[in-house]
Every structure is written in C-alpha cells, then in structure tokens.
Write an enzyme that holds these catalytic residues in place. Sequence first.
Site, PDB file in Angstrom:
ATOM      1  N   LYS A 203       0.866  -1.184   0.000  1.00 56.03           N
ATOM      2  CA  LYS A 203       0.000   0.000   0.000  1.00 56.03           C
ATOM      3  C   LYS A 203       0.899   1.228   0.000  1.00 56.03           C
ATOM      4  O   LYS A 203       1.831   1.326   0.797  1.00 56.03           O
ATOM      5  CB  LYS A 203      -0.841  -0.030   1.262  1.00 56.03           C
ATOM      6  CG  LYS A 203      -1.594   1.258   1.548  1.00 56.03           C
ATOM      7  CD  LYS A 203      -2.520   1.054   2.719  1.00 56.03           C
ATOM      8  CE  LYS A 203      -3.137   2.360   3.147  1.00 56.03           C
ATOM      9  NZ  LYS A 203      -4.158   2.174   4.184  1.00 56.03           N
TER      10      LYS A 203
HETATM   11  C1  5RP Z   1      -2.043   4.596   7.969  1.00 56.02           C
HETATM   12  C2  5RP Z   1      -2.865   3.825   7.025  1.00 56.02           C
HETATM   13  C3  5RP Z   1      -4.235   4.300   6.697  1.00 56.02           C
HETATM   14  O1  5RP Z   1      -5.082   3.201   6.685  1.00 56.02           O
HETATM   15  C4  5RP Z   1      -4.161   4.953   5.368  1.00 56.02           C
HETATM   16  O2  5RP Z   1      -3.492   6.132   5.457  1.00 56.02           O
HETATM   17  C5  5RP Z   1      -5.478   5.011   4.580  1.00 56.02           C
HETATM   18  O3  5RP Z   1      -6.225   6.031   4.916  1.00 56.02           O
HETATM   19  P1  5RP Z   1      -6.321   7.399   4.117  1.00 56.02           P
HETATM   20  O4  5RP Z   1      -6.998   7.091   2.811  1.00 56.02           O
HETATM   21  O5  5RP Z   1      -7.154   8.210   5.057  1.00 56.02           O
HETATM   22  O6  5RP Z   1      -4.939   7.939   3.898  1.00 56.02           O
HETATM   23  O7  5RP Z   1      -2.443   2.830   6.506  1.00 56.02           O
HETATM   24  O8  5RP Z   1      -0.810   4.044   8.006  1.00 56.02           O
END
Ligand code: 5RP
Length: 293
Positions: A203
């Site tokens: 991610k």
């Molecule tokens: C923090 C994360 C969050 O889940 C991620 O940032 C996703 O949320 P957003 O779309 O609000 O950024 O992994 O480490």
Amino acid sequence: MADNEGNIDAKNFGVGIPQKQEGFFLKGNEHASWGIKSRLSQVFNEKSGRTVMLAFDHGFIMGPTSGLERIDLTINPLIQYSDCIMCCRGILRSVVPPTCNKPISYRFDAGTSILTSLNDQSLQDIEEAIRLNVSLLAVMVAIGDPEHEGLTVRNLTKTVDMGVRYGIPTLGVTAVGKNLTRDARYLGLATRICAENGANVVKTYYCEENFEQVTNACPIPIVIAGGKKLPERDALQLAYSAISQGAAGVDMGRNIFQSDCPIGMLKAVREIVHNNATVDQAFDCYETYKNQK
Ligand code: 5RP
C-alpha cells in the site's frame, strides 16, 4: 463408515483430458501457497483483479479523528460497500460485527503515535491474527526514516515469515518519512523494498508524475491510500489516475468517511476500480446517490 459392498463402479476418469492448470490472477503471487492465494482472492475480485478496501485503522496513531469518533455509527453502515476492511483489533473486537463477512486487512503492528515519533512499531501475536480470521497482515514500513527504517523492515520480514507459516498474506504499508517527498523515485524505492522483502501486496500513495514507473517496477499489486480529505471530484480523479496507471485498487479512509456522502463515494470509487468508469461517470454516480438520499 462407507459401505464396502454394492458401490457404483468408478469410471469417469476423464482419460485423455489433461487436468486444468490454472494460473493465479494476482501479479507476483503465482508461487504463493494455497492459503495465501485463497485469502488474497477474498480481498481482490478475480474478475477485475482489483479491490476497494475501506481503511479505518487511523485511530491507532491518531485517536478519534474526524469521521471515526463513533465507528459503530459512521463506519459499520459502509462496510457492506467495500471489498475488505482495514482496521485494528480493538475496533474489530469492540465495534465491527463479526457477521459482516468481509475479509480483514489487520493492522498487525503497534507503536508510537502522532504525539511522538511515528513508526517505532512492534508486532502483535500471530495467534491473535489467526483467532480473528484475518486475510491480510498490514505492517508499516518506514523507508528513509533514519530512526525506524531498520526496525520496520525487520517487522515486515518477521510478518512475512509468520504469514507464510500460516497461509496469511502480508500487506507492506509505506510510511513517509518527515524529510521525504512522495515522488516516484521515493515511492518506487519504498514499494520495491516491501516486495523484495516478501510482501504479497503493498500500500502506498499516488504521485502525479511517473506513477506508472512505480507500479511497473513493483512485482506485486499496489493499492493506494487516499491521504488527506480532498474535494470529492479530486479524490475520484486520484483513484482514476492511480488505477489507470496500474494500481490494483485503493485502500481509502478519509476521502470516504469524511465525505458528505460516504456511501456515494464508495459506490463511485467502486465504479472506477471494478468497472473502469471515467471520473465524470464516477462523480455522477456519487451525486446521484447523494441527491437520492
Ligand atoms: C495509515 C494507514 C491508513 O489506513 C491509510 O493512510 C489510509 O487512509 P487514508 O486514505 O485516510 O490515507 O495505513 O498508516
């Protein structure tokens, strides 16, 4: 016990028909174990090859941030529109109904908050993840953070080892160090390091320039975080740009649950991710749902 007399003779052996050898639909995971592939298939839609994950794990570093004050009221009604939920065990056990039947991307690390230095993380018990029946182990990896890079990469490799042992895939989550910009060079480095260390999915963030280089150089699927709240159309544009440049889905939080119409946003993002909708079509989907309410 099966009878040993009077059985029908077995004769349907399909002689001459080779056994079907199926490939696996997700990039870079062809050689993973059956359990890992099965769990990845719960998270990703085999037809589109993509996923819409709903992230609400923010509280583990941010506390009750806007939109997450009452997860039972704001998030539970959204879960049915997602393919997978990303959260921490406390919220899972206290608020998320076990009957929701969505695969869980489980926040497997814990540590420092926004009040101190982020990313000083340790891991939880793999037995807890198994008890909670999770489908992905999500671990932060702070590439370029001089204090925590080594620690978080070691956390990732330990998680991969435990996940492989029990058939649970690992999601490497790239954190951004204070002095690092979210450009293609940095994101390419961070995502590749996650992949090289054995993550099954990574991610990261979208970047305006050369994001295609990031997705191309990463041998496993990339899902993108949404980041800070944007106007709805801009958030849909972000999802569209990432998907059309090779992302395998989104793992969005604030741009969903801080929207004035979270269900409309989730439906619109789904149109982009699974049905290749344009930004105009997706925005229309969001507005239509919002105006119907
Ligand atoms: C923090 C994360 C969050 O889940 C991620 O940032 C996703 O949320 P957003 O779309 O609000 O950024 O992994 O480490």
